[in-house]
Design a protein around this motif. Structure first.
Motif, PDB file in Angstrom:
ATOM      1  N   GLU A 254      55.012  35.549  34.333  1.00  0.00           N
ATOM      2  CA  GLU A 254      54.068  36.443  33.497  1.00  0.00           C
ATOM      3  C   GLU A 254      53.371  35.806  32.458  1.00  0.00           C
ATOM      4  O   GLU A 254      52.290  36.204  32.281  1.00  0.00           O
ATOM      5  N   ALA A 255      54.164  34.719  31.723  1.00  0.00           N
ATOM      6  CA  ALA A 255      53.565  34.439  30.808  1.00  0.00           C
ATOM      7  C   ALA A 255      53.927  32.837  30.454  1.00  0.00           C
ATOM      8  O   ALA A 255      54.686  32.418  29.508  1.00  0.00           O
TER       9      ALA A 255
ATOM     10  N   ASN B 184      54.105  29.031  29.732  1.00  0.00           N
ATOM     11  CA  ASN B 184      53.749  28.149  28.547  1.00  0.00           C
ATOM     12  C   ASN B 184      54.150  26.599  28.675  1.00  0.00           C
ATOM     13  O   ASN B 184      53.687  25.951  27.793  1.00  0.00           O
TER      14      ASN B 184
ATOM     15  N   LEU C  81      52.020  34.813  37.981  1.00  0.00           N
ATOM     16  CA  LEU C  81      51.861  36.262  38.767  1.00  0.00           C
ATOM     17  C   LEU C  81      50.267  36.827  38.435  1.00  0.00           C
ATOM     18  O   LEU C  81      49.953  36.590  37.506  1.00  0.00           O
TER      19      LEU C  81
ATOM     20  N   VAL D 200      47.449  38.987  37.635  1.00  0.00           N
ATOM     21  CA  VAL D 200      47.126  39.987  36.685  1.00  0.00           C
ATOM     22  C   VAL D 200      47.050  41.444  37.413  1.00  0.00           C
ATOM     23  O   VAL D 200      46.234  41.525  38.303  1.00  0.00           O
ATOM     24  N   GLY D 201      47.746  42.392  37.207  1.00  0.00           N
ATOM     25  CA  GLY D 201      47.857  43.715  37.501  1.00  0.00           C
ATOM     26  C   GLY D 201      49.084  43.724  38.634  1.00  0.00           C
ATOM     27  O   GLY D 201      49.342  45.082  39.265  1.00  0.00           O
ATOM     28  N   GLU D 202      49.736  42.710  39.022  1.00  0.00           N
ATOM     29  CA  GLU D 202      50.769  42.829  40.076  1.00  0.00           C
ATOM     30  C   GLU D 202      52.163  43.043  39.356  1.00  0.00           C
ATOM     31  O   GLU D 202      52.499  42.465  38.390  1.00  0.00           O
ATOM     32  N   PRO D 203      52.806  43.924  39.822  1.00  0.00           N
ATOM     33  CA  PRO D 203      53.972  44.326  38.973  1.00  0.00           C
ATOM     34  C   PRO D 203      55.285  43.298  39.211  1.00  0.00           C
ATOM     35  O   PRO D 203      56.038  43.330  38.651  1.00  0.00           O
ATOM     36  N   MET D 204      55.391  42.674  40.539  1.00  0.00           N
ATOM     37  CA  MET D 204      56.700  42.328  40.916  1.00  0.00           C
ATOM     38  C   MET D 204      56.551  40.910  40.896  1.00  0.00           C
ATOM     39  O   MET D 204      55.818  40.170  41.624  1.00  0.00           O
TER      40      MET D 204
ATOM     41  N   GLY E 171      51.612  39.552  25.621  1.00  0.00           N
ATOM     42  CA  GLY E 171      52.129  38.813  26.740  1.00  0.00           C
ATOM     43  C   GLY E 171      53.565  37.981  26.189  1.00  0.00           C
ATOM     44  O   GLY E 171      54.446  38.026  26.949  1.00  0.00           O
ATOM     45  N   LYS E 172      53.403  37.245  25.071  1.00  0.00           N
ATOM     46  CA  LYS E 172      54.523  36.493  24.623  1.00  0.00           C
ATOM     47  C   LYS E 172      55.526  37.308  24.176  1.00  0.00           C
ATOM     48  O   LYS E 172      55.184  38.221  23.216  1.00  0.00           O
TER      49      LYS E 172
ATOM     50  N   ASN F  90      64.259  47.619  38.803  1.00  0.00           N
ATOM     51  CA  ASN F  90      63.523  49.100  38.596  1.00  0.00           C
ATOM     52  C   ASN F  90      63.509  49.283  37.241  1.00  0.00           C
ATOM     53  O   ASN F  90      63.384  50.364  36.791  1.00  0.00           O
ATOM     54  N   THR F  91      63.071  48.485  36.383  1.00  0.00           N
ATOM     55  CA  THR F  91      62.713  48.589  34.658  1.00  0.00           C
ATOM     56  C   THR F  91      61.472  49.607  34.806  1.00  0.00           C
ATOM     57  O   THR F  91      61.348  50.370  34.032  1.00  0.00           O
TER      58      THR F  91
ATOM     59  N   GLY G 270      55.253  40.265  28.555  1.00  0.00           N
ATOM     60  CA  GLY G 270      54.882  39.904  29.842  1.00  0.00           C
ATOM     61  C   GLY G 270      53.681  40.554  30.376  1.00  0.00           C
ATOM     62  O   GLY G 270      52.870  41.211  29.565  1.00  0.00           O
ATOM     63  N   ILE G 271      53.596  40.774  31.650  1.00  0.00           N
ATOM     64  CA  ILE G 271      52.616  41.522  32.239  1.00  0.00           C
ATOM     65  C   ILE G 271      53.090  42.162  33.679  1.00  0.00           C
ATOM     66  O   ILE G 271      52.206  42.661  34.143  1.00  0.00           O
ATOM     67  N   GLY G 272      54.296  42.077  33.783  1.00  0.00           N
ATOM     68  CA  GLY G 272      54.952  42.407  35.116  1.00  0.00           C
ATOM     69  C   GLY G 272      55.241  43.878  34.974  1.00  0.00           C
ATOM     70  O   GLY G 272      54.738  44.943  34.074  1.00  0.00           O
ATOM     71  N   CYS G 273      56.075  44.543  35.829  1.00  0.00           N
ATOM     72  CA  CYS G 273      56.277  45.898  35.980  1.00  0.00           C
ATOM     73  C   CYS G 273      56.670  46.588  34.963  1.00  0.00           C
ATOM     74  O   CYS G 273      56.082  47.815  34.813  1.00  0.00           O
TER      75      CYS G 273
ATOM     76  N   ILE H  13      53.486  47.174  32.871  1.00  0.00           N
ATOM     77  CA  ILE H  13      52.342  48.002  33.556  1.00  0.00           C
ATOM     78  C   ILE H  13      52.887  49.299  33.322  1.00  0.00           C
ATOM     79  O   ILE H  13      52.056  50.347  33.231  1.00  0.00           O
TER      80      ILE H  13
ATOM     81  N   ARG I 219      46.368  36.738  29.055  1.00  0.00           N
ATOM     82  CA  ARG I 219      46.905  37.274  30.298  1.00  0.00           C
ATOM     83  C   ARG I 219      47.133  38.914  29.914  1.00  0.00           C
ATOM     84  O   ARG I 219      46.616  39.718  30.990  1.00  0.00           O
TER      85      ARG I 219
ATOM     86  N   ASP J 207      43.525  40.525  29.927  1.00  0.00           N
ATOM     87  CA  ASP J 207      43.087  40.705  31.421  1.00  0.00           C
ATOM     88  C   ASP J 207      43.822  41.938  31.997  1.00  0.00           C
ATOM     89  O   ASP J 207      43.266  42.934  32.742  1.00  0.00           O
ATOM     90  N   LEU J 208      45.012  42.313  31.670  1.00  0.00           N
ATOM     91  CA  LEU J 208      45.957  43.076  32.100  1.00  0.00           C
ATOM     92  C   LEU J 208      45.358  44.753  31.696  1.00  0.00           C
ATOM     93  O   LEU J 208      45.049  45.571  32.535  1.00  0.00           O
TER      94      LEU J 208
END
Lengths: 307, 304
Positions: A63-64, A66, A162, A164-168, B9-10, B150-151, B181-184, B187, B212, B215-216
């Protein structure tokens, strides 16, 4: 029936990994974010390679990520990671609704007179495809990220990204870990937290380094991380980053829990500035080279720490 | 009602310290800790738990050793490498299959197709959520069990409950502490909120991860502003980050300086604006005075 991979677009290279006593996967994790995982991971990879060991660095914080900022790899390959999602042939579909019944993720459902697919919720388990009596479902690979591989000096480098916009993230993490490098030391840079992406990153590791900082947040999240590695039954040790006098509660916790503190990295302004500019600590200081060398030794010495 | 989400993000850029201060500065509002994986906001706001509920993120498969005939169908069908051939033997077979709960994604395919009906597939409690009272108002928070799935779903529960509490108590602001992050979970924390404050730090990693998460936010059409925490650790990098934010059309809402008082406040279980009026606390006040007017209906309780 053919077994199908959850990451079908990624082709595996360089033959099968042959685990021997000499090979070791060290994962760097932490409950709290921003404690210094990447600092520890990249410097460990660096000292290991300087010592003439063959090294792989896998950035699983998809996700991030570095690590590339510090290792500056030459990326030579870029491959799409896909997730298998259902595609419904509406001509064949008889609206029986079994696909929606088996799906645990609400990714496919009979809504009125149509079966609808929500691909970003799909985990790619294949249940709907297997259960459909009309063979109206095919599985198609939907891109959710990429894996980049390359070389950073003598370090073999891979990272996942991942989309951007994808959750998994777990399928992308699995794809990073599926890259076959020949390495005596594999360093895995894990994402923060204690849930599924972290578990996916830590699976199969021989040793886990938990990086923490001596603050109440750092300690609270370290406790969660210790619980996690114990649940996974993995041997581990702790690294205290930005260590100061305030580290007493963290040290007492480790002592009470019989957890080894393998290194304390000082709260050093020079180190923080180097980090800000993307410079490895080992690149500018003998002191850190020695410290990370020692840390590498402790992580590689088998049976040293409790699970 | 307004939902304000603080995200990054970080990890470790200071989201939680800023959220606690915002909650104090906003007067009474609802705080929602959506970093359910490694939640820390309760360490500053000292919630008194009024209500506690179990959360089930889904079901989990468990093979009943007595019923397993070791046919191997489950292992063949599992796409998550969660089935192992190392379970205890029974009268018929010397070894049975076993599901590793850490690896199981809860898809239920193995249970559905097991001809012996030897696999249990039932909802598992994977966490808890709480409605609490704090000195700044109500707080909704949660605790995801270790290694649970399932967070996103749990974050959704926290946000839904926070909005319910806000409407019963007639509060028009929910402040959300997001996950990194940018995940589930991220979001789930940010969709359909009114405004995001993206907190970053003046490092190359901070710059990279800001991109990142920006962008999200753009992907979901969420208005966002940027704040640089510990900006004085690397002033040139701060300039670079702010330029990057502006080039993306994101307003820079403020800078917060490096200040040991932030950790000192943490040790005393206080928001830094409660601990002192100077330094980082003053910067966060200024940041709040930039952020609050951007909420569509400013709270009548805003204290500037």
């Amino acid at each position: 029936m053919l077994r199908r991979s959850a990451a079908p677009l990624l082709t595996l290279r360089k033959g099968a990994f042959q685990p021997t006593g000499l090979r070791m996967q060290i994962a760097i994790a932490s409950g709290k974010g921003g404690t210094g995982k990447t600092t520890v991971a990249t410097n460990l990879a660096y000292v290991a390679s300087r010592r003439g060991l063959s090294v792989a660095y896998l950035d699983c914080d998809v996700e991030a990520p570095n690590g590339h900022i510090f290792l500056r790899p030459q990326i030579t390959e870029r491959e799409t990671v896909g997730n298998l999602v259902p595609q419904v042939d509406h001509q064949r579909c008889t609206l029986c609704g079994r696909c929606g019944e088996i799906c645990q993720y609400s990714a496919i459902a009979l809504v009125g007179q149509q079966v609808l697919v929500y691909p970003e919720l799909c985990h790619g388990c294949g249940g709907c495809w297997l259960v459909c009596p009309e063979k109206a479902i095919t599985e198609v690979s939907r891109p959710i990220g990429v894996v980049e591989t390359g070389q950073a000096g003598s370090i073999q480098f891979a990272r996942g990204l991942l989309n951007v916009g994808e959750p998994m993230s777990p399928p992308v993490i699995r794809a990073v870990k599926a890259v076959r490098f020949e390495a005596e030391v594999t360093v895995i840079d894990a994402p923060p937290g204690t849930s599924c992406p972290v578990i996916e990153s830590l699976r199969g590791a021989d040793f886990v380094l938990l990086v923490t900082e001596p603050t109440p947040f750092g300690l609270h999240d370290l406790k969660l991380a210790v619980e996690m590695v114990r649940a996974l039954k993995l041997p581990f040790g702790v690294v205290i980053n930005r260590a100061t006098e305030d580290g007493r509660p963290t040290r007492s916790f480790c002592e009470a829990q019989r957890v080894a503190i393998l290194a304390e990295i000082p709260d050093d302004r020079k180190l923080a500035e180097a980090y800000a500019r993307g410079v490895l600590a080992c690149d500018f200081s003998d002191q850190y080279r020695t410290q990370f060398s020692r840390l590498l030794e402790s992580a590689r010495a088998p049976g040293k720490e409790s699970a | 009602m307004n939902e304000l989400v603080v995200m990054s993000g970080k990890g470790g850029t200071g989201k939680t310290s800023i959220v606690a201060s915002f909650a104090v500065l906003a007067g009474r509002c609802v705080a929602a800790d959506c970093d359910v994986d490694a939640s820390d906001l309760h360490l500053l706001l000292e919630p008194r738990v009024l209500r506690r509920e179990n959360f089930s993120g889904g079901s989990q498969a468990r093979i009943k050793p007595g019923h397993c005939t070791a046919c191997g169908k489950c292992e063949e069908l599992c796409r998550f490498d969660a089935v192992f051939f190392d379970g205890p033997g029974n009268g018929r077979v010397p070894k049975t299959f076993r599901v590793d709960p850490m690896a199981c994604e809860g898809c239920g395919v193995c249970a559905y197709f097991c001809e012996e009906k030897a696999i249990d597939f039932s909802p598992a409690v994977s966490g808890q959520w709480f409605v609490s009272e704090t000195r700044c108002g109500p707080m909704v928070h949660a605790r995801l069990g270790i290694a649970q799935e399932n967070t996103g779903k749990l974050v959704h529960v926290v946000r839904t409950e926070a909005k319910k509490v806000a409407s019963t108590e007639r509060l028009d602001l929910v402040i959300i502490d997001g996950a990194p992050g940018i995940g589930c979970p991220v979001i789930a924390s940010m969709t359909a909120t009114n405004l995001a404050v993206i907190v970053t730090e003046p490092t190359l990693s901070g710059l990279h991860d800001l991109g990142r998460v920006a962008d999200l936010a753009a992907h979901f059409g969420l208005p966002a502003v940027v704040a640089v925490n510990q900006w004085d650790v690397h002033p040139e990098m701060t300039e670079r980050i702010e330029a990057e934010a502006r080039s993306r059309g994101l307003p820079v809402a403020g800078r917060v300086r490096y200040d040991p008082a932030v950790t000192q406040a943490q040790v005393r279980q206080m928001a830094v604006v409660e601990y002192t009026g100077r330094g980082a606390a003053a910067d966060i006040r200024r940041l709040w005075s930039e952020v609050a007017p951007r909420l569509s209906k400013p709270s009548p309780f805003v204290v500037l």
